[in-house]
Write a protein that holds these residues in place. Structure first.
Motif, PDB file in Angstrom:
ATOM      1  N   ALA A 115     -32.001 -11.414 -24.246  1.00 33.05           N
ATOM      2  CA  ALA A 115     -31.028 -12.273 -25.108  1.00 33.05           C
ATOM      3  C   ALA A 115     -30.981 -11.705 -26.464  1.00 33.05           C
ATOM      4  N   ASP A 116     -32.161 -11.449 -27.075  1.00 36.89           N
ATOM      5  CA  ASP A 116     -32.180 -10.694 -28.159  1.00 36.89           C
ATOM      6  C   ASP A 116     -31.844  -9.151 -28.341  1.00 36.89           C
ATOM      7  N   LEU A 117     -32.242  -8.583 -27.344  1.00 39.22           N
ATOM      8  CA  LEU A 117     -31.728  -7.128 -27.472  1.00 39.22           C
ATOM      9  C   LEU A 117     -30.160  -6.949 -27.270  1.00 39.22           C
ATOM     10  N   ALA A 118     -29.562  -8.080 -26.720  1.00 38.12           N
ATOM     11  CA  ALA A 118     -28.051  -8.024 -26.743  1.00 38.12           C
ATOM     12  C   ALA A 118     -27.404  -8.441 -27.995  1.00 38.12           C
ATOM     13  N   ALA A 119     -28.231  -9.737 -28.452  1.00 39.59           N
ATOM     14  CA  ALA A 119     -27.809 -10.257 -30.016  1.00 39.59           C
ATOM     15  C   ALA A 119     -28.031  -8.940 -30.982  1.00 39.59           C
ATOM     16  N   ALA A 120     -28.924  -8.036 -30.814  1.00 38.38           N
ATOM     17  CA  ALA A 120     -29.240  -7.119 -31.933  1.00 38.38           C
ATOM     18  C   ALA A 120     -28.446  -5.967 -31.663  1.00 38.38           C
ATOM     19  N   GLY A 121     -27.708  -5.988 -30.706  1.00 38.08           N
ATOM     20  CA  GLY A 121     -27.029  -4.684 -30.234  1.00 38.08           C
ATOM     21  C   GLY A 121     -27.873  -3.404 -29.837  1.00 38.08           C
ATOM     22  N   LEU A 122     -28.875  -3.743 -29.147  1.00 39.66           N
ATOM     23  CA  LEU A 122     -29.762  -2.661 -28.857  1.00 39.66           C
ATOM     24  C   LEU A 122     -29.446  -2.261 -27.657  1.00 39.66           C
ATOM     25  N   ASP A 123     -29.191  -0.980 -27.243  1.00 38.09           N
ATOM     26  CA  ASP A 123     -28.872  -0.280 -26.021  1.00 38.09           C
ATOM     27  C   ASP A 123     -29.956  -0.416 -25.103  1.00 38.09           C
ATOM     28  N   HIS A 124     -29.781  -0.886 -24.197  1.00 39.46           N
ATOM     29  CA  HIS A 124     -31.144  -1.023 -23.186  1.00 39.46           C
ATOM     30  C   HIS A 124     -30.636  -0.939 -21.619  1.00 39.46           C
ATOM     31  N   ALA A 125     -31.817  -0.582 -20.948  1.00 42.37           N
ATOM     32  CA  ALA A 125     -31.700  -0.594 -19.422  1.00 42.37           C
ATOM     33  C   ALA A 125     -32.968  -1.184 -18.917  1.00 42.37           C
ATOM     34  N   GLU A 126     -32.913  -2.192 -18.100  1.00 40.16           N
ATOM     35  CA  GLU A 126     -33.900  -2.974 -17.623  1.00 40.16           C
ATOM     36  C   GLU A 126     -34.359  -2.735 -16.120  1.00 40.16           C
ATOM     37  N   VAL A 127     -35.527  -2.850 -16.027  1.00 42.90           N
ATOM     38  CA  VAL A 127     -35.840  -2.815 -14.374  1.00 42.90           C
ATOM     39  C   VAL A 127     -36.387  -4.388 -14.262  1.00 42.90           C
ATOM     40  N   PRO A 128     -35.946  -4.906 -13.193  1.00 41.85           N
ATOM     41  CA  PRO A 128     -36.213  -6.314 -12.979  1.00 41.85           C
ATOM     42  C   PRO A 128     -37.828  -6.319 -12.303  1.00 41.85           C
ATOM     43  N   VAL A 129     -38.680  -7.460 -12.788  1.00 48.66           N
ATOM     44  CA  VAL A 129     -40.036  -7.376 -12.054  1.00 48.66           C
ATOM     45  C   VAL A 129     -39.989  -8.857 -11.925  1.00 48.66           C
ATOM     46  N   GLY A 130     -41.157  -9.298 -10.959  1.00 49.94           N
ATOM     47  CA  GLY A 130     -41.420 -10.374 -10.661  1.00 49.94           C
ATOM     48  C   GLY A 130     -41.876 -11.305 -11.494  1.00 49.94           C
ATOM     49  N   GLY A 131     -43.138 -10.811 -12.375  1.00 49.39           N
ATOM     50  CA  GLY A 131     -43.809 -11.534 -13.287  1.00 49.39           C
ATOM     51  C   GLY A 131     -43.071 -12.055 -14.462  1.00 49.39           C
ATOM     52  N   ASP A 132     -43.924 -12.854 -15.231  1.00 49.19           N
ATOM     53  CA  ASP A 132     -42.995 -13.420 -16.688  1.00 49.19           C
ATOM     54  C   ASP A 132     -43.409 -12.230 -17.780  1.00 49.19           C
ATOM     55  N   THR A 133     -42.551 -11.631 -18.462  1.00 48.08           N
ATOM     56  CA  THR A 133     -42.805 -10.611 -19.311  1.00 48.08           C
ATOM     57  C   THR A 133     -43.707 -11.572 -20.659  1.00 48.08           C
ATOM     58  N   ARG A 134     -44.728 -10.520 -21.247  1.00 47.90           N
ATOM     59  CA  ARG A 134     -45.623 -11.296 -21.964  1.00 47.90           C
ATOM     60  C   ARG A 134     -45.131 -11.587 -23.477  1.00 47.90           C
ATOM     61  N   ARG A 135     -45.890 -12.244 -24.297  1.00 47.40           N
ATOM     62  CA  ARG A 135     -45.632 -12.525 -25.743  1.00 47.40           C
ATOM     63  C   ARG A 135     -46.702 -11.961 -26.553  1.00 47.40           C
ATOM     64  N   THR A 136     -46.405 -11.493 -27.744  1.00 48.62           N
ATOM     65  CA  THR A 136     -47.411 -11.314 -28.980  1.00 48.62           C
ATOM     66  C   THR A 136     -47.160 -12.435 -29.837  1.00 48.62           C
ATOM     67  N   VAL A 137     -48.270 -12.752 -30.821  1.00 49.80           N
ATOM     68  CA  VAL A 137     -48.098 -13.579 -31.734  1.00 49.80           C
ATOM     69  C   VAL A 137     -48.864 -12.684 -32.956  1.00 49.80           C
ATOM     70  N   ALA A 163     -39.768   2.063  -9.486  1.00 48.07           N
ATOM     71  CA  ALA A 163     -38.422   1.658 -10.238  1.00 48.07           C
ATOM     72  C   ALA A 163     -38.248   2.081 -11.715  1.00 48.07           C
ATOM     73  N   LEU A 164     -39.424   1.888 -12.458  1.00 44.14           N
ATOM     74  CA  LEU A 164     -39.362   2.224 -13.890  1.00 44.14           C
ATOM     75  C   LEU A 164     -39.241   3.689 -13.835  1.00 44.14           C
TER      76      LEU A 164
END
Length: 304
Positions: free
Chosen positions: A69-91, A116-117
């Motif tokens: 959602a943030d990539l789309a909101a920022a207008g960043l061109d991207h191509a994703e590879v779906p994976v089963g795990g939850d993407t990480r976070r950094t703080v 696939a990547l």
């Protein structure tokens, strides 16, 4: 177009905490979450500079949805590879002078997800001028994962920039990345040598075609078989250094796409890196600082 690959992306959460101290309770004055990971930061900086860039990254789970959602909101061109795990976070906890960063390991990729990547990266390489590979490898990735990606980029005749450290960096050197971008601590860890210039030469012998070393407040050191160049800001820059290295890589990739040499690349990279430290969030830079430093900095060729 500059293609960035981020094998272990994240949702970057930045807390602004004036006067941060460990082992104490604090009130957060600002909390911001955005799509992150080193390659995403590189693409964000390039896009802000008006340079076409595209991110390739694996995404999964609710955190992956937030990154998407943030990539789309920022207008960043991207191509994703779906994976089963939850993407990480950094703080990141930023106090206006420096920052403390907590990095989650990321979801484990299956062999099929890694393949696939690779396939998704190859699909975009014919349109690319430079391939940028940035950040940590996720759990489950092959030990020579970056070597596979470097070889893929070189097969398409592209300059390949690799910003990685530790075993992931060393395993990729035989594939001959065009430029690697370690910092001073990573250089020492990779070679056992405290001298950045000597350590860079060791990595050249191991397969890197050139080394761009980030020395923090001391600026940048570029070493290749033809010589050594140095460029540094006039004074240390206070702020949040998270993402400064990614800004360096963005300037490097932009320069390589135009066949620029170190005398042009280094001042641009130092100026952009310093301007990123002046901004509270990774992937963004303080435009006046960038333009001021870019107009005043020059690179110096060092004697052998």
């Amino acid at each position: 177009m500059i293609l960035t690959v981020t094998p272990n992306p994240a949702l970057d959460v930045t807390y602004t905490v004036p006067g941060f101290r460990p082992h104490a309770s604090h009130r957060v004055t600002e909390a911001v979450a955005q799509a992150g990971g080193k390659g995403v930061n590189v693409a964000r900086v390039l896009t802000a500079l008006g340079r076409p860039a595209r991110c390739v990254l694996p995404l999964g789970g609710p955190t992956g949805d937030a990154v998407r959602a943030d990539l789309a909101a920022a207008g960043l061109d991207h191509a994703e590879v779906p994976v089963g795990g939850d993407t990480r976070r950094t703080v990141t906890v930023a106090d206006g002078t420096d920052a403390t960063v907590l990095n989650e390991p990321g979801p484990a990729l299956t062999p099929a997800e890694w393949d696939a990547l690779l396939d998704e990266t190859a699909r975009h390489l014919p349109q690319a001028a430079v391939l940028v590979l940035s950040g940590s490898l996720p759990p489950g990735a092959p030990a020579d994962g970056y070597g596979q990606l470097v070889a893929l980029g070189r097969r398409f005749g592209l300059p390949v920039v690799l910003d990685a450290d530790g075993p992931a960096l060393l395993a990729a050197l035989p594939a001959r990345p065009t430029v690697i971008k370690p910092n001073a601590a990573e250089l020492t860890a990779a070679t056992g040598l405290p001298d950045p210039r000597g350590a860079a030469r060791v990595l050249l012998r191991r397969g890197a075609e050139s080394v761009l070393a980030s020395l923090g407040p001391a600026g940048l050191l570029a070493v290749d078989p033809h010589g050594t160049w140095r460029c540094a800001p006039p004074a240390p820059v206070p702020g949040n250094p998270t993402g400064a290295g990614d800004a360096t890589v963005a300037a490097l990739a932009a320069g390589l796409s135009g066949n620029a040499g170190w005398p042009a690349i280094l001042p641009d990279a130092v100026a952009l890196s310093a301007a990123t430290v002046h901004h509270p969030r990774a992937g963004h830079f303080h435009t006046p600082t960038y333009h001021h430093l870019r107009a005043t900095l020059t690179a110096t060729r060092l004697p052998h």
